[in-house]
Design an enzyme around this catalytic site. Structure first.
Site, PDB file in Angstrom:
ATOM      1  CB  CYS A 182      -2.262  -0.246   8.775  1.00  0.00           C
ATOM      2  SG  CYS A 182      -0.909   1.116   8.980  1.00  0.00           S
ATOM      3  CG  ASN A 184      -0.210  -0.209   2.408  1.00  0.00           C
ATOM      4  OD1 ASN A 184       0.652  -0.870   2.492  1.00  0.00           O
ATOM      5  ND2 ASN A 184      -0.892   0.390   3.442  1.00  0.00           N
ATOM      6  CD  GLU A 233       8.106  -0.632  11.511  1.00  0.00           C
ATOM      7  OE1 GLU A 233       7.305  -0.095  10.753  1.00  0.00           O
ATOM      8  OE2 GLU A 233       9.178  -1.560  10.785  1.00  0.00           O
ATOM      9  CD  GLU A 278       4.365  -1.668  13.178  1.00  0.00           C
ATOM     10  OE1 GLU A 278       3.266  -1.117  13.497  1.00  0.00           O
ATOM     11  OE2 GLU A 278       5.399  -0.943  13.918  1.00  0.00           O
TER      12      GLU A 278
HETATM   13  P1  NDP Z   1       0.287  -9.588   3.256  1.00  0.00           P
HETATM   14  O1  NDP Z   1       0.326 -10.174   4.989  1.00  0.00           O
HETATM   15  O2  NDP Z   1      -0.498 -10.444   2.301  1.00  0.00           O
HETATM   16  O3  NDP Z   1       1.620  -9.567   2.616  1.00  0.00           O
HETATM   17  C1  NDP Z   1       2.623  -8.707   3.201  1.00  0.00           C
HETATM   18  C2  NDP Z   1       4.019  -9.299   3.003  1.00  0.00           C
HETATM   19  O4  NDP Z   1       4.205 -10.355   3.242  1.00  0.00           O
HETATM   20  C3  NDP Z   1       4.476  -9.229   1.292  1.00  0.00           C
HETATM   21  O5  NDP Z   1       5.594  -8.812   1.046  1.00  0.00           O
HETATM   22  C4  NDP Z   1       3.952 -10.634   1.145  1.00  0.00           C
HETATM   23  O6  NDP Z   1       4.692 -11.167  -0.133  1.00  0.00           O
HETATM   24  C5  NDP Z   1       4.644 -11.447   2.282  1.00  0.00           C
HETATM   25  N1  NDP Z   1       4.080 -12.716   2.650  1.00  0.00           N
HETATM   26  C6  NDP Z   1       2.902 -13.393   2.448  1.00  0.00           C
HETATM   27  N2  NDP Z   1       2.915 -14.644   2.642  1.00  0.00           N
HETATM   28  C7  NDP Z   1       4.311 -14.878   3.395  1.00  0.00           C
HETATM   29  C8  NDP Z   1       4.939 -15.954   4.086  1.00  0.00           C
HETATM   30  N3  NDP Z   1       4.075 -16.956   4.243  1.00  0.00           N
HETATM   31  N4  NDP Z   1       6.303 -15.703   4.464  1.00  0.00           N
HETATM   32  C9  NDP Z   1       6.792 -14.541   4.344  1.00  0.00           C
HETATM   33  N5  NDP Z   1       6.305 -13.455   3.628  1.00  0.00           N
HETATM   34  C10 NDP Z   1       4.980 -13.472   3.222  1.00  0.00           C
HETATM   35  O7  NDP Z   1      -0.383  -8.106   3.360  1.00  0.00           O
HETATM   36  P2  NDP Z   1      -0.626  -7.256   2.069  1.00  0.00           P
HETATM   37  O8  NDP Z   1       0.682  -7.023   1.149  1.00  0.00           O
HETATM   38  O9  NDP Z   1      -1.801  -7.544   1.445  1.00  0.00           O
HETATM   39  O10 NDP Z   1      -0.864  -5.797   2.750  1.00  0.00           O
HETATM   40  C11 NDP Z   1      -1.979  -5.521   3.584  1.00  0.00           C
HETATM   41  C12 NDP Z   1      -1.960  -5.770   5.012  1.00  0.00           C
HETATM   42  O11 NDP Z   1      -0.715  -5.045   5.520  1.00  0.00           O
HETATM   43  C13 NDP Z   1      -2.988  -5.272   5.729  1.00  0.00           C
HETATM   44  O12 NDP Z   1      -3.718  -6.118   6.701  1.00  0.00           O
HETATM   45  C14 NDP Z   1      -2.536  -4.008   6.487  1.00  0.00           C
HETATM   46  O13 NDP Z   1      -3.346  -3.674   7.486  1.00  0.00           O
HETATM   47  C15 NDP Z   1      -1.211  -4.476   6.548  1.00  0.00           C
HETATM   48  N6  NDP Z   1      -0.403  -3.045   6.746  1.00  0.00           N
HETATM   49  C16 NDP Z   1       0.024  -2.830   8.155  1.00  0.00           C
HETATM   50  C17 NDP Z   1       0.694  -1.634   8.214  1.00  0.00           C
HETATM   51  C18 NDP Z   1       1.073  -1.182   9.557  1.00  0.00           C
HETATM   52  O14 NDP Z   1       2.057  -0.282  10.155  1.00  0.00           O
HETATM   53  N7  NDP Z   1       0.564  -1.878  10.840  1.00  0.00           N
HETATM   54  C19 NDP Z   1       0.946  -0.697   7.312  1.00  0.00           C
HETATM   55  C20 NDP Z   1       0.449  -1.150   6.064  1.00  0.00           C
HETATM   56  C21 NDP Z   1      -0.239  -2.287   5.876  1.00  0.00           C
HETATM   57  P3  NDP Z   1       3.479 -11.104  -1.601  1.00  0.00           P
HETATM   58  O15 NDP Z   1       3.106  -9.859  -1.796  1.00  0.00           O
HETATM   59  O16 NDP Z   1       4.403 -11.917  -2.447  1.00  0.00           O
HETATM   60  O17 NDP Z   1       2.326 -12.203  -1.094  1.00  0.00           O
END
Ligand code: NDP
Length: 489
Positions: free
Chosen positions: A287, A155, A465, A253
């Site tokens: 988020c 995002n 963070e 996070e």
């Molecule tokens: P995901 O959890 O699907 O993915 C996040 C990252 O993890 C991506 O790089 C993804 O790779 C990777 N990933 C997925 N599966 C695995 C695994 N089994 N092992 C290691 N890495 C893995 O989240 P989204 O990318 O869909 O992002 C949206 C989410 O992020 C929302 O829930 C949002 O709330 C959260 N978020 C939280 C923030 C915070 O600061 N608290 C800030 C911004 C977002 P790939 O893309 O290849 O699947």
């Protein structure tokens, strides 16, 4: 349709371009559906190569052993170069997640500011001399964790990747970044700039690819000393489980379902503006999006009417157009997910007051556009009120008194952020202290400072963070006892 780029972009292993032998990954521009860039992806063998290079660089001390001011000089130089490349970085992000160019420019500038901040922290953060006890001194020094794996979502990759890279490097670690498969371009571009600024060879790698293959291989690798993850709660839990098996630290996070609260004594115009931006800036793909709105009953209709009017006036359009308030959602798949939640809300008795559909018109035909959506009539226990939609969907609920409000607002598995609008500062303080959230805004929302710790309670995460302590996240304290008795030759 534009012609796809000729050659896929390589990985970055140990600061050098390296071919990836995994399947080529296409980044899709959500405003047009065109392939905007192509990336070589890593296999577990390339993950292994990056971890070994990082470990070797760490053991050689090429970065860890630099004096803090030397590391700071390089991070300041990285900040300067990132700022110089604002336009390039902003364009890469816009073509991969559809945010407006205006917002992407602001995020590229924020990435530069983050590097500046952590360069300053790196130069000024001290160890400690604890209270003297007799004839020995106890000193606490902070040592880098070692090889740190950073995993990020799609995002806001520019800001989020800077928020991990800068403190992890400031602390003296070797770093491997696995960006989202939807937005690999930002992390690669940022890391190349950082290497050109002088981070030594071996210290920094970026591995494009899927979470299932590259992310998984990285978090399981025995050479990784720490994981810092931003993403969904389900993925976070999987990663935390793997980290627990290896007993390595893991900063998380995660998601949110943040309550945004308006009391009857609030400045209603300002509150409505704040609530609107709190959910619809970035189209709820944030988020901290204030996705559950609680309004005190006497002003419920007044607030809802203002929000509906603002939602209907919001201009969707191409992200390159400065007159667009918002562009498309980040992907076509994500739009379908948002649509499923809106359908579910309808089935649960929700009334759609605004949006609830794709916009009409030729300009929107090829993109993943979706109108800002406001829903009332749902119970706080409905799925649309409990699960993170991560899209432009606001659920509005009335409340009667403070006890009712706090019970509803805290009735969520998440605890990332919250907002309160009232003219009564004593009440605001009382409510802020009772809300289960890592960040609470009073008479404002989505105000963020790199100097303030950020993170979630409950299922929104572990660790904080940002802020001066944000560097400590990537270190381990060591206590050294130095005897002053008979130590001289
Ligand atoms: P995901 O959890 O699907 O993915 C996040 C990252 O993890 C991506 O790089 C993804 O790779 C990777 N990933 C997925 N599966 C695995 C695994 N089994 N092992 C290691 N890495 C893995 O989240 P989204 O990318 O869909 O992002 C949206 C989410 O992020 C929302 O829930 C949002 O709330 C959260 N978020 C939280 C923030 C915070 O600061 N608290 C800030 C911004 C977002 P790939 O893309 O290849 O699947």
């Amino acid at each position: 349709m534009n012609a796809p780029p000729e050659m896929p972009a390589p990985l970055l292993i140990a600061g050098e371009d390296a071919p990836g032998t995994g399947p080529v990954l296409d980044a899709i521009d959500p405003a047009t559906g065109d392939v905007s860039a192509r990336y070589q992806t890593a296999t577990p063998a390339e993950v292994d190569a990056a971890v070994h290079a990082a470990r070797a660089a760490h053991e050689r001390g090429v970065w860890r052993d630099k004096k803090p001011h030397e590391r700071a000089t390089i991070l300041f130089e990285a900040a300067r170069r990132i700022a110089d490349q604002t336009e390039t970085l902003a364009t890469i992000q816009m073509r991969q997640n559809g945010k407006t160019l205006t917002e992407c420019r602001a995020q590229a500038k924020a990435a530069a500011a983050t590097f500046r901040y952590f360069a300053s922290v790196c130069e000024t953060l001290e160890g400690e001399l604890t209270t003297p006890r007799g004839d020995y001194l106890t000193l606490t020094v902070y040592e880098p964790a070692g090889v740190v794996a950073l995993i990020t979502p799609w995002n806001s990759p520019l800001t989020m990747e800077a928020q991990k890279l800068a403190p992890a490097l400031a602390a003296g670690n070797s770093v491997i970044l696995k960006p989202s498969e939807m937005t690999p371009g930002c992390g690669l571009a940022l890391a190349r700039i950082v290497c050109e600024a002088g981070v030594p060879s071996g210290v920094l790698s970026v591995l494009s690819g899927t979470g299932a293959i590259v992310g998984d291989a990285l978090v399981r690798h025995a050479g990784v000393s720490m994981i810092s993850f931003t993403g969904g709660t389900m993925t976070g839990r999987t990663i935390a489980r793997l980290a627990a098996e290896r007993l390595i630290p893991c900063a998380l996070e995660l998601g949110g379902k943040s309550p945004h609260i308006v009391f009857a004594d609030a400045d209603l115009d300002r509150a409505a503006e704040g609530v609107f931006g709190g959910i619809f800036d970035a189209l709820g793909q944030s988020c901290v999006a204030g996705s559950r709105l609680f309004v005190e009953r006497p002003v419920y209709r007044a607030i809802v009417d203002r929000l509906v009017a603002r939602a209907e006036a919001l201009r969707l359009g191409p992200p390159t157009d400065p007159s667009s308030d918002q562009g498309p959602l980040a992907s076509f798949g994500h739009r379908e997910r948002v649509e499923r939640y809106v359908a579910l809300a309808r089935e649960d008795g929700g009334r759609i007051l605004a949006g609830g559909k794709r916009p009409l018109g030729s300009v929107f035909e090829r993109g993943a556009y979706y109108r800002p959506t406001i829903i009332e009539g749902l119970d706080n226990k409905a799925r649309a009120c409990r699960e993170e939609i991560f899209g432009p969907v606001l659920c509005v609920l009335p409340f009667d008194d403070e006890a009712d409000l706090l019970a509803q607002a805290n009735d969520t598995s998440y605890g990332l952020a919250a907002g309160v609008w009232t003219r009564d500062t004593v009440k605001a303080w009382r409510i802020a202290r009772r809300l289960e959230a890592g960040t609470v805004w009073i008479n404002t929302y989505r105000e963020l400072s790199i100097a303030a710790p950020f993170g979630g309670m409950k299922e929104s995460g572990l660790g904080r963070e940002k802020g001066r302590q944000g560097v400590r996240l990537y270190t381990q304290p060591k206590s050294i006892y130095l005897s002053l008795a008979g130590g001289s030759p």
